[in-house]
Design an enzyme around this catalytic site. Sequence first.
Site, PDB file in Angstrom:
ATOM      1  N   GLU A 296      17.912   3.954   8.060  1.00 10.24           N
ATOM      2  CA  GLU A 296      17.141   4.600   7.016  1.00 10.24           C
ATOM      3  C   GLU A 296      17.462   6.090   7.033  1.00 10.24           C
ATOM      4  O   GLU A 296      17.671   6.679   8.093  1.00 10.24           O
ATOM      5  CB  GLU A 296      15.639   4.385   7.220  1.00 10.24           C
ATOM      6  CG  GLU A 296      15.184   2.943   7.059  1.00 10.24           C
ATOM      7  CD  GLU A 296      15.410   2.401   5.663  1.00 10.24           C
ATOM      8  OE1 GLU A 296      15.251   3.167   4.696  1.00 10.24           O
ATOM      9  OE2 GLU A 296      15.741   1.200   5.535  1.00 10.24           O
ATOM     10  N   HIS A 442      12.116  -1.106   2.749  1.00 12.82           N
ATOM     11  CA  HIS A 442      12.572   0.255   3.032  1.00 12.82           C
ATOM     12  C   HIS A 442      11.997   0.822   4.323  1.00 12.82           C
ATOM     13  O   HIS A 442      12.202   2.002   4.613  1.00 12.82           O
ATOM     14  CB  HIS A 442      12.280   1.207   1.865  1.00 12.82           C
ATOM     15  CG  HIS A 442      12.913   0.795   0.576  1.00 12.82           C
ATOM     16  ND1 HIS A 442      14.264   0.600   0.446  1.00 12.82           N
ATOM     17  CD2 HIS A 442      12.364   0.518  -0.635  1.00 12.82           C
ATOM     18  CE1 HIS A 442      14.535   0.240  -0.792  1.00 12.82           C
ATOM     19  NE2 HIS A 442      13.400   0.168  -1.466  1.00 12.82           N
TER      20      HIS A 442
END
Length: 519
Positions: A296, A442
């Site tokens: 990420e 996410h």
Amino acid sequence: AQATSEAQAARFPVAPSEPMLMSGNRAAGKSHAILKQIEYYLSDQNLAHDNFFRNLLAENDGWIAIAPYLLSCNKIKALDTSVQEIEDALQQSGELEVDRASGRIRRKTPFQLRRDTGQDKGTGKGKGERGKGKGSGHAESRAAPVYNRTGPCGYFIAGYCHRGNTCSVQHSIPYAEAIRNEWLHPDDSTMKEALRTAAAELLGTGVSAAALFPRVFSQKLRCKPAQTQTQTDLSDLGFQWSPDPDPGTLGTCASAQKPGRWARKKVSLEAASTPPLSASGAPPQGIRYFLVFDLEGKHEVIEFPVMLIDAVAGTEIGRFQRFVRPTKLFEGCPVTDTPAIPFPDVLAEFNTWLSEKIGRRLQDLAGTEDVAFVTCGDWDCKHIRTQCGICGVPFPRAFSQWINIKRTYSEAYGGEFRGMKSMLARLRLLDRDGNPRHGFHHLGMHDVENIARCLIYLLDSDVVLEIKAGFEADLERDSSTPHCSILAETALAARGTSLKGSGQSTALLDLRLLVHKDW
């Protein structure tokens, strides 16, 4: 005479000196250059094809933080400016407005992507102004990521979130740590209860119960166990048994039934597929250990999660996760004290974890055939190399090749798989709103678990996985002697050592030990 001189001086003021003029002109010129450059970044002309700025506008109601986003642009860097100078320069803009309190700017007129500019011509069938088939290369970008408001903010945990109080997700270190601890120990019920408590304290009991559980609870993943399947033998449905079974059936009855006898008998039939994975057998594709990871952080890594799948045992055997403190992204920002650690330390911890799990370290994996990294795309391993360059540490060659699971799905099942959600859709693991049924999309650790689910499905389906992605050619060039010599000379110079008088191989080994003792 003196009075005459003073009168003349009053009528004809002395002109500023040349250095003063140059300094004033230089400052005005710099301010004008800042104004024009940033107005161009947010202009209709640039936003029509600039995915980076267009996504930033979509994320936060059109506001963009000066630090770090604008300050990280190369042309702004070349002007050697600051947040205050940018704010001062943009006060003269008729196109942009400035919020000095938050250090953000936005357009006075919201941007709308026009569809009559020809930029999306040819994206479907038929002919456009520029021909038929695929577009002109300026196709509309994908929508900005959508985050669940009950999820943690990765940037805040990494040290700084430019949205501040306007962020749509949760700024809570205890909550993020509870999610992490539960994910690392999927079989520990006490970790699940701790997560329930942290969620209730932050969100309220009603909200947390309805929105989170059991969806965000992690699950230990396993391949389907080797077992026999009990089915109804169709030859028993009142028909005379035939010694030549139909090729499509899964076996034969142990003994013939009498003609005309309508009896249903349960028989044990062997599965038609290839024998499943077992602790004694070798995986058909030759790869035993799959390291599923999903980074990420767009500009720098902010989260590094990994799941280790043993294809021989048919189960996951370990999880690793760390929040990462960026090296340069937060420069000039008020960084929060969080559990995030620098990227080189994350690599060192991952190296130790890997050695404990499979008895090998990163330096042992370069070119290996039974261990493979699995990613959802080609970006993650490339981003590792970029992050190593930012941090000034050597790039571990173990990340030089990987399995792009999206490509594997396309080859196995046909069609285009553009991301994790398209693979989960095939597995029917999306809810009615199109979101993953498990975890926060996410959030790296939950994305890794969902990608691992997609991998398990391939293993259960006996799909052969092969390493088909990498940049080995680039690595061979990067690891050449001249380049390594430059790196060694630079690093050794800091401690008063030179390559002269010592063998290059010794110096390069010394460099590796100097930068990090592990690899």
